[in-house]
Design an enzyme around this catalytic site. Structure first.
Site, PDB file in Angstrom:
ATOM      1  CG  HIS A 436     -17.536  11.043 -28.780  1.00 16.57           C
ATOM      2  ND1 HIS A 436     -17.116  11.057 -30.090  1.00 16.57           N
ATOM      3  CD2 HIS A 436     -17.077  12.177 -28.223  1.00 16.57           C
ATOM      4  CE1 HIS A 436     -16.392  12.151 -30.295  1.00 16.57           C
ATOM      5  NE2 HIS A 436     -16.352  12.851 -29.168  1.00 16.57           N
ATOM      6  CB  CYS A 812     -28.709  19.925 -19.879  1.00 15.79           C
ATOM      7  SG  CYS A 812     -27.610  19.257 -18.637  1.00 15.79           S
TER       8      CYS A 812
END
Ligand code: PEP
Ligand code: MG
Length: 866
Positions: A436, A812
């Site tokens: 994250h 991606c």
């Protein structure tokens, strides 16, 4: 340059003579004699005043290391009988280094006496002294400390050194020039074949069997009557790449002495700081300048010239590529092309794509002192200094006071995002390149180090303990170097970001030849603006969950999670609808008709619930329900393996109201944005698919929402629905999935995680041990594993395309910004790659270099090694 050699038909190893006098037509090539020999031949061809030089081939030098001497008489006879010689290394690529040059070979007692007449006693002593010292250390392998007590320079120093040599070796200093030369050649050849030199050059990319050539050159002493001395000159500034004559000259000196001479050395060009060569020897200076300009023009490169002036006449001893910062590398390549010296495509090939990152971010200055207290994974480049804070709230308070801060967390979660926005850099104990903190950091262009497991994190006590025991507490100043992964105490000197006109020009040239599109992963309007600034061709991944981290939205999201029924959920989501619509409209507006690929909600819902007792109490107050209900719900939603649990399309199937709301927001924003500007064709992407049926179910509902919006608004629009391939099964069953979709976008973060069965958030803890022991060649979350994950990608592409030939294919995951991974995607026939906005420039340049390479066969920056 290389190409030129091939055009000229360079010699093969077998037909190469051991030694050859450098003349315009001698058979000399980079791959047989090395870059220095080749460069000297070019200077000779330009009729520049280069002293007589003999080049020894790689083969000859290898033979010398094995004890087979070449025809020494032939080498010696190439020079006048009383010439002093020097030997320099000539490796194929100058960056691979080589043993240091040895000057003044041939000096002995008799020559010393002769030269005292012509050069004076000090000059002659200086020549002899330099030779004895370097011979003693590099050839006789004496400890340099032996000469510690020797006075500086002069005849007395010389006799001390000669005595010291004899005392250490039990032999007088060798007097026979041929014997001296042979010993020098042998020691240089052996030094190159030693283990440490080999490891050093292999680290710079040299093959294990890289060859070394040597050049033997007649010395122009740099001492004597009239204006004599030595120096170096270049036409550009090493740091900025701007035109500027730089270098120094020192009268009565040799080699590179001028550079270390301080105040005694002259500036080259007239300079307010002190006397210059231009003033003291204007003709020599003018010659030198015109030689350097000719070299730039004809060697097609910015060169540093090593020169000697002898009684006013200039001699060029050597030319080496100007060392350069990232900024200078770009500026130099662009200026050479703008001056018509090289083609634009060649300029594109001359810049290592990775160094562009250095221009986009503030960095620790190259020569700065680094007080390293720990290190981790370099997760987001650039460097920043600030005071330590240990919570997101402290980071926000610090930003409000205008004080830059470093946010330190064990790992970050959605609740930390606002704190990350407020921080100057982020440091986490856990995590890997796709965790994250790393993903958000790269998106924001915020320096970030994750997985810094060699520091002790006491986040409750608000303390960090360095490996050496030093303690850092809240408010202490640290620097995070997200480019190297180093955590530094205090504030080192910094270098500002430097994207300038040359940077833009180079990328425009790159775009003209590129044959794969580059999009950006962008979640917020700021990201989208960065993506536009770097000329991304659209948004390849908008992670919509990042839009719910704002505290105002987080509470509504939590309320939705607590709703017991479908209607209850829909009612709460209706409050999020206008907010999401505005989010999407802002992205569409910024992207002005470029494609925007919006990924539907992906993470497990419990990521949005508070974990601390305080957080749960606050939520109970906000929702007006008992704390026990909140705690129960949080516990109910806990999963053993959340990344493999109820997330992505599984939420779309089981809690469909979220995707309904998002689809509606996208369609309404599409209509609104299309009225304002270019028509928008949104792309909607379904995450974590593993079965075709999931796509069918979600597609049916999205189509229904589209019809409803069209009917309500009385307006039409089109959209493209796609699938994110990030489970191995989706790649394997791409043939079943692709008929339902317009595009497949490979999410290589999760795909890598699931292919290896390796948690992307935990891998950082042991990745370096794995890479160091050669289990993995690289961190597979960083550089695509083309063997394993790559095989799945290829299967997915092949099977997907077979059933839907018009399908758009892309990647991606974070690999999208990595040059090696882009090469794989291009080969596999992808339409575009998508990466963090700040990696877009690197991706544009790398993609252009791949396109050029595939046409010319040249590899990037091959042509910059004269
Ligand atoms: C991926 O898994 O590759 C991806 C792009 O999605 P995320 O990183 O959000 O899981
Ligand atoms: Mg994913």
């Amino acid at each position: 340059m290389q190409k030129h050699d091939q055009d000229m038909g360079g010699p093969t190893r077998d037909e190469t003579p051991d030694s050859v006098l450098i003349t315009p037509v001698a058979p000399i090539a980079n791959h047989t004699h090395g870059g220095r020999a080749k460069c000297l031949q070019r200077l000779v061809r330009l009729d520049l005043p280069v002293p007589r030089t003999v080049a020894l081939s790689f083969q000859a030098v290898h033979g010398i290391a094995q004890g087979e001497m070449p025809d020494m008489a032939a080498i010696v006879e190439a020079f006048p009988a009383d010439a002093l010689l020097c030997v320099r290394p000539s490796s194929q690529d100058p960056d691979w280094g080589g043993p240091g040059a040895i000057l003044n070979i041939g000096m002995n007692d008799a020559r010393y006496v002769d030269l005292c007449d012509s050069l004076g006693r000090d000059g002659a002593a200086a020549l002899y002294l330099r030779f004895v010292q370097s011979y003693a250390v590099h050839v006789a392998r004496l400890d340099p400390d032996v000469f510690d007590d020797v006075e500086d320079g002069g005849p007395d120093a010389l006799s001390e050194v000669l005595h010291a040599y004899e005392a250490e070796t039990d032999e007088p200093f060798p007097q026979d020039p041929a014997e001296q030369l042979a010993a020098v050649l042998r020691s240089m050849a052996r030094a190159w074949e030693g283990t440490s030199a080999r490891l050093l050059r292999q680290a710079k990319g040299a093959p294990a069997d890289a060859g070394l050539g040597l050049v033997v050159q007649e010395m122009v002493p740099g001492f004597g009557q009239g204006e004599c001395g030595s120096g170096v000159l270049q036409l550009v500034n090493t740091k900025t790449g701007q035109p500027q004559i730089t270098g120094r000259y020192l009268s009565q000196s040799q080699g590179r002495d001028a550079l270390g001479a301080g105040a005694e050395a002259l500036y080259l060009e007239r300079d307010p700081r002190g006397p210059s060569l231009e003033e003291s020897a204007p003709e020599a200076f003018a010659d030198l300048k015109s030689h350097a300009r000719l070299m730039r023009q004809r060697l097609r490169e910015e060169m540093q010239v090593e020169f000697v002036i002898e009684s006013g006449a200039v001699h060029l001893l050597d030319g080496v590529r100007v060392t350069r910062s990232a900024q200078a590398a770009v500026r130099i390549a662009v200026a050479l092309a703008e001056d018509g010296i090289i083609a634009c495509q060649e300029a594109v090939m001359r810049v290592d794509a990775r160094i562009l990152t250095e221009l986009l971010h503030r960095q620790v200055a190259p020569g700065a002192t680094r007080d390293v207290i720990g290190s981790g994974i370099a997760a987001s480049p650039g460097a920043a200094t600030g005071r330590l804070v240990f919570t997101a709230a402290e980071a926000q308070a610090s930003a409000a006071r205008g004080e830059p801060c470093i946010l330190v967390r064990r790992e970050t979660s959605p609740e930390d995002v606002r704190g990350m926005h407020a921080a100057a850099a982020v440091l986490t104990e856990r995590g890997g390149i796709t965790s994250h903190a790393a993903v958000i950091g790269r998106g924001l262009g915020l320096p970030c180090i994750v997985g810094a497991s060699n520091l002790k994190f006491h986040t409750r006590r608000k303390q960090l303990v360095a490996g050496d025991g030093r303690l850092f507490t809240r408010g202490d100043i640290l620097t995070i170097d997200g480019s190297s992964g180093q955590v530094l105490a205090g504030e080192p000197d910094m270098m500002e970001a430097a994207e300038d006109g040359a940077f833009q020009t180079l990328l425009t040239w790159a775009d003209a030849v590129r044959d794969i599109d580059i999009r950006a992963n962008a979640d917020t309007p700021e990201d989208a603006m960065t993506a536009r600034k770097f000329n991304a061709q659209g948004i390849g991944l908008c992670r919509t969950e990042h839009m719910f981290f704002d505290p105002g939205r987080l509470t509504v999201m939590r309320e939705m999670i607590f709703a017991e029924t479908s209607d209850g959920r829909a009612a709460v989501l209706a409050r999020l609808l206008p907010i999401q619509r505005e989010d999407f409209q802002a992205l569409f507006r910024i992207m002005e008709g470029l494609p925007v690929c919006i990924r539907l909600f992906d993470p497990p819902l419990h990521e949005f619930l508070p974990t601390s007792t305080t957080g749960q109490r606050e939520l109970s107050e906000a929702l007006g329900i008992p704390v026990s209900d909140v705690t129960r719900r949080v516990e109910e939603m806990e999963e053993y393996n959340p990344m493999l649990g109820l997330r992505g399309v599984r939420l779309g199937v089981t809690v469909p109201e979220i995707y309904d709301m998002q689809a509606r927001a996208i369609f309404e924003a599409t209509l609104d944005a299309s009225k304002e500007g270019a028509p928008v064709v949104p792309e909607i992407m379904i995450p974590l698919v593993s079965a075709a049926r999931e796509v069918e179910l979600v597609k049916a509902r999205i189509d229904a929402v589209a019809l409803a919006v069209k009917a309500e608004r009385g307006e039409d629009f089109t959209y493209r629905l796609g699938v994110m391939v990030e489970t191995p099964r989706a790649a394997l069953r791409a043939g079943e999935i692709s008929p339902h979709t317009s595009f497949l976008s490979f999410g290589t973060n999760d795909l890598t995680q699931m292919t290896y069965g390796l948690s992307r958030d935990d891998a950082g803890r042991f990745m370096s041990a794995y890479v160091n022991q050669g289990v993995f060649p690289e961190d597979p979350f960083h550089v695509l594993d083309t063997d394993g994950v790559g095989e799945l990608l290829k299967l997915g592409v092949q099977r997907g395309r077979a059933e839907n030939p018009d399908i758009t294919l892309s990647i991606c995951g974070e690999h999208g910004g990595n040059p090696e991974s882009i090469a794989f995607c291009r080969e596999a026939g992808f339409d575009y790659v998508s990466c963090s906005p700040f990696r877009v420039p690197v991706a544009r340049l790398a993609a252009a270099q791949l396109a050029i390479s595939s046409q010319t066969g040249d590899s990037p920056h091959q042509s910059v090694k004269p």
